[in-house]
Enzyme design. Sequence first.
Site, PDB file in Angstrom:
ATOM      1  N   SER A 197     -10.347   0.071   7.240  1.00  0.00           N
ATOM      2  CA  SER A 197      -9.761   0.184   5.898  1.00  0.00           C
ATOM      3  C   SER A 197      -9.071  -1.070   5.378  1.00  0.00           C
ATOM      4  O   SER A 197      -8.600  -1.087   4.252  1.00  0.00           O
ATOM      5  CB  SER A 197      -8.763   1.357   5.857  1.00  0.00           C
ATOM      6  OG  SER A 197      -9.450   2.578   5.876  1.00  0.00           O
TER       7      SER A 197
ATOM      8  N   SER B 121      -9.761   2.451   2.962  1.00  0.00           N
ATOM      9  CA  SER B 121      -8.825   3.150   2.099  1.00  0.00           C
ATOM     10  C   SER B 121      -7.898   2.220   1.323  1.00  0.00           C
ATOM     11  O   SER B 121      -7.251   2.630   0.368  1.00  0.00           O
ATOM     12  CB  SER B 121      -7.976   4.104   2.941  1.00  0.00           C
ATOM     13  OG  SER B 121      -7.159   3.382   3.864  1.00  0.00           O
TER      14      SER B 121
ATOM     15  N   LYS C  94       0.844  -1.200   0.000  1.00  0.00           N
ATOM     16  CA  LYS C  94       0.000   0.000   0.000  1.00  0.00           C
ATOM     17  C   LYS C  94       0.880   1.252   0.000  1.00  0.00           C
ATOM     18  O   LYS C  94       1.921   1.287   0.667  1.00  0.00           O
ATOM     19  CB  LYS C  94      -0.912  -0.030   1.238  1.00  0.00           C
ATOM     20  CG  LYS C  94      -1.942   1.100   1.285  1.00  0.00           C
ATOM     21  CD  LYS C  94      -2.849   0.947   2.509  1.00  0.00           C
ATOM     22  CE  LYS C  94      -3.874   2.067   2.609  1.00  0.00           C
ATOM     23  NZ  LYS C  94      -4.771   1.926   3.768  1.00  0.00           N
TER      24      LYS C  94
END
Length: 495
Positions: free
Chosen positions: A182, A158, A78
């Site tokens: 998330s 997210s 990420k």
Amino acid sequence: MTDLNKLGLAEARDLLRKGETTSVELTQSCLTAIDAAGALNAFVHKTPELAMERAKAADERLKGDDAPAMCGLPIGIKDLFCTKGVDSQAGSRILEGFKPEYESTVSQNLIDNGAVMLGKLNMDEFAMGSSNETSVYGNAVSPWRRDNDDAELTPGGSSGGSASAVAADLCLAATGTDTGGSIRQPAAFTGTVGIKPTYGRCSRWGVVAFASSLDQAGPMTKSVRDAAIMLEAMCGHDAKDSTSADLAVPNFEAMLTGDIKGKKIGIPKEYRMDGMPGEIETLWADGTAMLKDAGAEIVDISLPHTKYALPAYYVIAPAEASSNLARYDGVRYGHRATLEAGDGITEMYEKTRAEGFGHEVQRRVMIGTYVLSAGFYDAYYNRARRVRTLIKKDFEDVFAAGVDAILTPATPSAAFGLGEMTDADPVQMYLNDVFTVTVNLAGLPGISVPAGLDAQGLPLGLQLIGKPWEEGDLLNTAYALEAAAGFVAKPRKWW
């Protein structure tokens, strides 16, 4: 062997050990899949040369007898994790061009375990969002589609890029972060597994901060076994993070027996929300029955302060974000606005932050600054902190009464279309976190397991919440649920 990118971590590890494939072949298969999946916008900084270099090194390491479990396995990282010499923007314009001279502890742990980084994954800006629509790179797109409908769907947020990449087999697994759901919400939306460990289990050092008392890294994988393998590699005490727990990391995979006989599973009445779709209710009831059939004892429980969780979260998280994001000022690194004659330092700060931060980040920074300001600190921030303590005590009381894990829905719906939740009412978007934020406020481990499909063929997930530091036990319960649910659906390839 073709389609090596479709393997999970455990299967690929076993093939590598038997010498039936190589890390170079696995990595090349994933890189080919990534190049063909531009429509998903999941990978935003590709690192093919670095990936092949690490794959070759892993193949050499695999010739010995001491190669760790993740050795040679290609994964995505990420964009919130700082990676040495590789763009680390947190999905924001304000960090444009930032290439750290250091590696986050979690990504370094994975490197030390021989994992191969394929590149950086799309995400909501500074991890603020539930749909991956606030990213400077544009929307990440789910590989899933509704039956007879070509509308682009959110992969959740997210960690949307991570969820999309894992679900579409662009990588074997990915890192995510979870501040209010998330990891778990995108996992539920994409038919993947996502675990948020206990706060302090994974180091936060080198992870771009959103809300420091809530943020926690975790793996996003294709199965519970894969989650156990990757979580063990990510965890460990870190002296550079004052909130990192100095606890031994168990062999999580070895704890996957699937035996949950006699375990007490709590069903919280407060999670039966008004207006919850019937499909979610049915899924929850089915999951409860599956655990009961596996030998668990089902008990009704009460978590009375649940209704205050979302408002408390949306005071605490923006307050911490306001403080953490104050450092992005255009002075030392990242984006700096072009100034006009006569502009001073104040104008530089104002213009840089106005240009560098997107609307959602600006909104949360302003909310956070407001609730921390004189005259409102006690009315909002301190009150929210007291509510947080009550929410934590609810869980402590339930676990003290003998409950081993808690079963809830992971999300209030299946994935929605990109653009369907408009900016006009941000609260509608925030309600996506209704089942997940309590876990972050209490610092507990939580996992989302895919458990079924809705009427339109989209994945739905169930959430299990465990006792602090007992991820092994939680993963074993999730393993039993996964086996009973038998979820094997994959998105039809359109990208």
